[in-house]
Enzyme design. Structure first.
Site, PDB file in Angstrom:
ATOM      1  CE  LYS A 156      68.098  -5.350  42.989  1.00 29.25           C
ATOM      2  NZ  LYS A 156      67.367  -4.734  41.843  1.00 29.25           N
ATOM      3  CD  GLU A 175      64.599 -12.546  42.264  1.00 35.79           C
ATOM      4  OE1 GLU A 175      64.388 -11.547  42.632  1.00 35.79           O
ATOM      5  OE2 GLU A 175      64.970 -13.012  40.948  1.00 35.79           O
ATOM      6  CG  HIS A 209      72.700  -9.009  34.948  1.00 37.73           C
ATOM      7  ND1 HIS A 209      71.992 -10.004  34.737  1.00 37.73           N
ATOM      8  CD2 HIS A 209      73.494  -9.471  35.800  1.00 37.73           C
ATOM      9  CE1 HIS A 209      72.501 -11.042  34.989  1.00 37.73           C
ATOM     10  NE2 HIS A 209      73.617 -10.740  35.692  1.00 37.73           N
ATOM     11  CD  GLU A 212      63.512  -2.806  36.141  1.00 39.79           C
ATOM     12  OE1 GLU A 212      64.304  -2.190  35.299  1.00 39.79           O
ATOM     13  OE2 GLU A 212      64.127  -3.728  36.681  1.00 39.79           O
ATOM     14  CD  GLU A 217      65.086  -3.205  39.980  1.00 39.03           C
ATOM     15  OE1 GLU A 217      65.418  -2.548  41.338  1.00 39.03           O
ATOM     16  OE2 GLU A 217      65.688  -2.925  39.105  1.00 39.03           O
ATOM     17  CG  ASN A 275      63.777   0.588  38.270  1.00 34.20           C
ATOM     18  OD1 ASN A 275      64.545   0.282  39.061  1.00 34.20           O
ATOM     19  ND2 ASN A 275      64.010   0.135  36.968  1.00 34.20           N
ATOM     20  NE  ARG A 277      65.766   4.852  38.331  1.00 33.98           N
ATOM     21  CZ  ARG A 277      66.189   4.146  37.332  1.00 33.98           C
ATOM     22  NH1 ARG A 277      65.719   4.530  35.960  1.00 33.98           N
ATOM     23  NH2 ARG A 277      66.753   2.975  37.262  1.00 33.98           N
TER      24      ARG A 277
HETATM   25  P1  ADP Z   1      68.950  -4.004  38.938  1.00 39.04           P
HETATM   26  O1  ADP Z   1      68.364  -3.458  40.113  1.00 39.04           O
HETATM   27  O2  ADP Z   1      70.424  -4.125  38.941  1.00 39.04           O
HETATM   28  O3  ADP Z   1      68.403  -3.476  37.712  1.00 39.04           O
HETATM   29  P2  ADP Z   1      67.070  -6.291  38.480  1.00 39.04           P
HETATM   30  O4  ADP Z   1      66.744  -7.025  39.669  1.00 39.04           O
HETATM   31  O5  ADP Z   1      66.282  -5.323  37.839  1.00 39.04           O
HETATM   32  O6  ADP Z   1      68.289  -5.515  39.210  1.00 39.04           O
HETATM   33  O7  ADP Z   1      67.717  -7.402  37.512  1.00 39.04           O
HETATM   34  C1  ADP Z   1      68.471  -6.892  36.607  1.00 39.04           C
HETATM   35  C2  ADP Z   1      68.613  -8.078  35.428  1.00 39.04           C
HETATM   36  O8  ADP Z   1      69.059  -9.411  35.821  1.00 39.04           O
HETATM   37  C3  ADP Z   1      67.228  -8.437  34.771  1.00 39.04           C
HETATM   38  O9  ADP Z   1      66.983  -7.393  33.951  1.00 39.04           O
HETATM   39  C4  ADP Z   1      67.666  -9.641  34.227  1.00 39.04           C
HETATM   40  O10 ADP Z   1      68.212  -9.717  32.944  1.00 39.04           O
HETATM   41  C5  ADP Z   1      68.435 -10.504  35.169  1.00 39.04           C
HETATM   42  N1  ADP Z   1      67.432 -11.104  36.534  1.00 39.04           N
HETATM   43  C6  ADP Z   1      67.165 -10.364  37.425  1.00 39.04           C
HETATM   44  N2  ADP Z   1      66.395 -11.586  38.027  1.00 39.04           N
HETATM   45  C7  ADP Z   1      66.445 -12.416  37.333  1.00 39.04           C
HETATM   46  C8  ADP Z   1      65.961 -13.894  37.810  1.00 39.04           C
HETATM   47  N3  ADP Z   1      65.296 -14.390  38.651  1.00 39.04           N
HETATM   48  N4  ADP Z   1      66.336 -14.874  36.685  1.00 39.04           N
HETATM   49  C9  ADP Z   1      67.001 -14.436  35.439  1.00 39.04           C
HETATM   50  N5  ADP Z   1      67.374 -13.381  35.247  1.00 39.04           N
HETATM   51  C10 ADP Z   1      67.061 -12.372  36.318  1.00 39.04           C
HETATM   52  P1  ADP Z   2      67.650   1.940  33.983  1.00 39.15           P
HETATM   53  O1  ADP Z   2      66.746   3.044  33.898  1.00 39.15           O
HETATM   54  O2  ADP Z   2      67.707   1.096  32.306  1.00 39.15           O
HETATM   55  O3  ADP Z   2      66.812   0.858  34.944  1.00 39.15           O
HETATM   56  P2  ADP Z   2      69.728   1.836  35.686  1.00 39.15           P
HETATM   57  O4  ADP Z   2      68.767   1.422  36.865  1.00 39.15           O
HETATM   58  O5  ADP Z   2      70.861   0.861  35.567  1.00 39.15           O
HETATM   59  O6  ADP Z   2      68.824   2.021  34.344  1.00 39.15           O
HETATM   60  O7  ADP Z   2      70.050   3.236  36.063  1.00 39.15           O
HETATM   61  C1  ADP Z   2      69.805   4.348  35.533  1.00 39.15           C
HETATM   62  C2  ADP Z   2      71.037   5.260  35.043  1.00 39.15           C
HETATM   63  O8  ADP Z   2      71.159   5.840  36.315  1.00 39.15           O
HETATM   64  C3  ADP Z   2      72.127   4.537  34.884  1.00 39.15           C
HETATM   65  O9  ADP Z   2      72.651   4.917  33.197  1.00 39.15           O
HETATM   66  C4  ADP Z   2      73.190   5.173  35.590  1.00 39.15           C
HETATM   67  O10 ADP Z   2      74.367   5.591  34.865  1.00 39.15           O
HETATM   68  C5  ADP Z   2      72.646   6.065  36.771  1.00 39.15           C
HETATM   69  N1  ADP Z   2      72.717   5.365  37.889  1.00 39.15           N
HETATM   70  C6  ADP Z   2      72.273   4.495  38.466  1.00 39.15           C
HETATM   71  N2  ADP Z   2      72.793   4.671  39.813  1.00 39.15           N
HETATM   72  C7  ADP Z   2      73.628   5.504  39.967  1.00 39.15           C
HETATM   73  C8  ADP Z   2      74.054   6.358  41.194  1.00 39.15           C
HETATM   74  N3  ADP Z   2      74.256   5.742  42.285  1.00 39.15           N
HETATM   75  N4  ADP Z   2      74.841   7.563  40.762  1.00 39.15           N
HETATM   76  C9  ADP Z   2      75.085   8.063  39.573  1.00 39.15           C
HETATM   77  N5  ADP Z   2      74.181   7.570  38.658  1.00 39.15           N
HETATM   78  C10 ADP Z   2      73.626   6.345  38.716  1.00 39.15           C
HETATM   79 MG    MG Z   3      66.382  -3.259  37.071  1.00 38.59          MG
END
Ligand code: ADP
Ligand code: ADP
Ligand code: MG
Length: 667
Positions: free
Chosen positions: A116, A200, A235, A275, A293, A295, A297
């Site tokens: 990140k 952050e 989250h 995102e 971030e 994703n 995929r």
């Molecule tokens: P992850 O890799 O676990 O998905 P993210 O960076 O996408 O992590 O953050 C996951 C969630 O955390 C976001 O969907 C949001 O709800 C919350 N979040 C992340 N960054 C912030 C921020 N700077 N301020 C408030 N909420 C945040």
């Molecule tokens: P989103 O697509 O909503 O951002 P996440 O980033 O939370 O979802 O992860 C997508 C899905 O992938 C999750 O539901 C989780 O089950 C699966 N996942 C994430 N990381 C791993 C991992 N390291 N090994 C296995 N499954 C994973």
């Molecule tokens: Mg995320």
């Protein structure tokens, strides 16, 4: 185009990818672990290759075995799904090194977005707005505390390698900082092998809005509009929708363009999601969104974007990976209607969203299309009778709806959830239903804190009404007769046959015991007395497991299914599983008086009160099984000697497992 692909995943996403492959005439190869031999994704594939034991580190994360499986089966390309190896650039290198195609972005693009902190620095350079904060390498607690002070509290600490909501800590005041940093670093190290954290600014009243992007190898990149994923618990996304409510066209365009810039900056190919965290404290603004971030995929919630664009994203992924250009440009794309997705999980919501396991004794979804756009679409990797195991994500299904407006789509979601029936496993179905009916959500007043704020209301347990308890007793005791023909004389004969007018029926529900006196008044009408209250109720069977109820001037239908000594009643998205304890009904013995005792349901062996060789009398308690949070005492079916006790305390057994064998000669 490929003729054969391997899907390096399991569950609903493996099935979803195969559905498109089937449609395009592409052969599919599944991979599976020991735990998945009989799973849906294996059944759906043209071929399946075993890759190891249940633990993901020894199977679904074993890139080497997966590549070997692809080579041995003649697959030309590998689709990673989401999770597992989908965002692992070393896997992409290995796939390509073996002469196969990775259906996803180049390894370099995944690397650029993998951490990140580096991703944010890169985005800043590309002119994409990022959340203000510190994202250097320094790990020193005092230094970071000082940086947090400069940013201004509240701040969010994030493990730079984190994902799935793990490794994050919200810090409201400076004195909480040190402990929170330690926690996030520890979680980063434990879950992702990397303790480095970034800091952050915490956006208050935030919305999570993400942009779907697609790139190809011909220099094209487009955005396929936004998804709002603000309905989160800890989250993690719960209900997603597209488009985002109250999204001004100018902000949509600004966010879309920023996401395309981000994709172009890393030479992105295939499906990806950028995102953003968005200021949701007032109307959305062009200067009120920041990159969080990317994703790299296909995302879990991609179906809502498929619904509003009418496109199949897996088809696009396959075509781009096969070298085709995107078949449209930005100007060709538009939004059609509104879509929601609810993630149906095996989890115990009141216990803090604890993952649950068990066997899906009963599983019924509303009328829908599977893995294909439609008004109601169900994406699921499990079937009735399948187990939700402790090894993997406990997802049961994604319930997706598509309607002309937000209000209509939300109604459709509410109804679709109410029409789902699941028993054998604790689920979040009622919670999803409560969320879909929530007033603020209905108004589109969403932010990532909504679920936490409203948790009590959203998880309020509604006990079964008297009529539900009465129906469970009558159905459970087998008092609703099956009309054998439409000839009333037949029914009367039946009725005479079981003319015992009164039955005592014992029921257990989540730790409460009910003792009911059921009086049959005429065919299908009953008086049920329980603890001083009287319920007059009419019940008639109307289909395989549908019962029409008439009580207290109200007519409605329920569904009821029986397995073992349990009766599950479904009404309007709620399910109630009752157990009839041993000898609870004074008619009809439940246990066959055979030579064995088998588990009537999946569960955990809590007590074994006998040994091999013990002599027992009919009705003696022999084993206590815990299932669905309740204890069930199993008793000896007859007098005799136990030849073998096959289970021990702590064993997890499936329905039908032989627990105790009895000597045959004296039976
Ligand atoms: P992850 O890799 O676990 O998905 P993210 O960076 O996408 O992590 O953050 C996951 C969630 O955390 C976001 O969907 C949001 O709800 C919350 N979040 C992340 N960054 C912030 C921020 N700077 N301020 C408030 N909420 C945040
Ligand atoms: P989103 O697509 O909503 O951002 P996440 O980033 O939370 O979802 O992860 C997508 C899905 O992938 C999750 O539901 C989780 O089950 C699966 N996942 C994430 N990381 C791993 C991992 N390291 N090994 C296995 N499954 C994973
Ligand atoms: Mg995320």
């Amino acid at each position: 185009m490929f003729r054969k692909i391997l899907i390096a995943n399991r569950g609903e996403i493996a099935c979803r990818v195969m559905a498109t492959a089937n449609r395009l005439g592409i052969r599919t190869v599944a991979v599976y672990s020991d735990a998945d031999v009989n799973s849906k994704h294996v059944a759906m594939a043209d071929e399946a290759i075993h890759i190891g034991p249940a633990a993901v580190a020894e199977s679904y994360l074993r890139g080497d075995r997966i590549i070997e499986a692809a080579l041995n089966t003649g697959a030309e390309a590998v689709h990673p799904g989401y999770g597992f190896l989908s965002e692992n650039p070393d896997f992409v290198d290995a796939v390509e090194g073996a002469g196969l195609t990775f259906i996803g972005p180049p390894a370099s693009a995944i690397r650029a977005m993998g951490l990140k902190d580096a991703a944010k620095a890169l985005m800043q350079e590309a002119g994409v707005p990022v959340v203000p904060g510190y994202h250097g390498e320094n790990r020193d607690a005092d230094f970071l505390a000082n940086e947090a002070g400069k940013i201004g509290f509240p701040v969010l600490i994030k493990a730079r390698a984190g994902g799935g909501g793990k490794g994050m800590r919200l810090v409201e005041t400076p004195n909480e900082f040190a402990a929170a940093l330690e926690g996030a670093q520890r979680e980063g190290e434990a879950s992702f092998g990397d303790p480095v954290c970034l800091i952050e600014k915490y956006i208050t009243q935030p919305r999570h809005i993400e942009i779907q992007v697609f790139g190809d190898g011909h220099g094209n990149a487009v955005y396929l509009f936004e998804r709002d994923c603000s309905m989160q618990r800890r989250h993690q996304k719960v209900i997603e929708e597209a488009p985002a409510p109250n999204m001004p066209e100018t902000v949509r365009t600004a966010m879309g363009k920023a996401a395309v810039e981000a994709a172009k900056a890393i030479g992105y190919q295939g499906a990806g999601t950028v995102e953003f965290i968005v200021d949701g404290s007032g109307p959305l603004r062009e200067d009120g969104f920041w990159f969080m971030e990317m994703n790299t995929r296909l995302q879990v919630e991609h179906p809502v974007s498929e619904a509003i664009t009418g496109l199949d994203f897996v088809e696009l992924q396959l075509r781009v990976a096969a070298g085709e250009a995107l078949p449209f440009s930005q100007d060709d794309l538009s939004i059609d209607g509104w879509s929601f997705e609810a993630r149906l999980y095996a989890e115990d919501v009141p216990k803090g969203f604890l993952p649950a396991i068990g066997t899906l004794n009963h599983l019924r979804f509303p009328r829908s299309s599977e893995f294909d756009t439609g008004h109601i679409r169900i994406d699921s990797g499990v079937r009735k009778g399948d187990a939700i195991s402790p090894w993997y994500d406990p997802m049961i299904a994604k319930i997706i709806v598509h309607g002309p407006t937000r209000a209509v789509a939300l109604n459709m979601l509410t109804t679709a959830l109410a029409d789902c029936q699941i028993s054998g496993v604790v689920t979040n179905l009622e919670f999803l239903g409560a969320l879909a009916r929530h007033g603020d959500f209905a108004q589109g007043n969403v932010d990532t804190g909504l679920i936490a704020r409203e948790l009590n209301q959203l998880t309020e347990a509604i006990p079964p009404s008297n009529s539900i308890v009465a129906a469970a007793a009558i159905i459970g005791a087998g008092l609703v007769n099956e009309p054998k023909s439409s000839d009333p004389w037949d029914q009367l004969m039946d009725w005479r046959h079981w003319t015992a007018a009164q039955h005592h029926v014992g029921l257990e529900f989540e730790g409460d015991s009910f003792d009911l006196l059921v009086t049959t008044k005429s065919v299908g009408t009953f008086k049920v007395e329980e603890n001083g209250s009287v319920t007059e109720i009419g019940i008639s069977k109307n289909g395989e497991d549908v019962f029409d109820i008439l009580t207290d001037g109200q007519r409605f239908s329920i569904s009821a299914v029986q397995f073992g000594r349990s009766v599950a009643i479904f009404r309007d998205g709620r399910s109630y599983t009752f157990t009839l304890p041993d000898h609870s009904v004074d008619v009809g013995g439940e246990q066959p008086a055979g030579n064995s005792i088998v588990a009537p349901m999946p569960g955990l062996v809590k007590v074994v009160s006998v040994q091999s060789g013990s002599n027992v009398s009919k009705g003696d308690p022999v084993i206590v099984l815990e299932a669905m949070k309740m204890e069930h005492t199993l008793t000896a079916p007859r007098d005799g000697k136990l030849s073998e006790v096959l289970v021990a305390v702590g064993d997890q057994v499936t329905e039908g497992t032989l627990l105790i064998a009895m000597d045959g000669d004296d039976g």
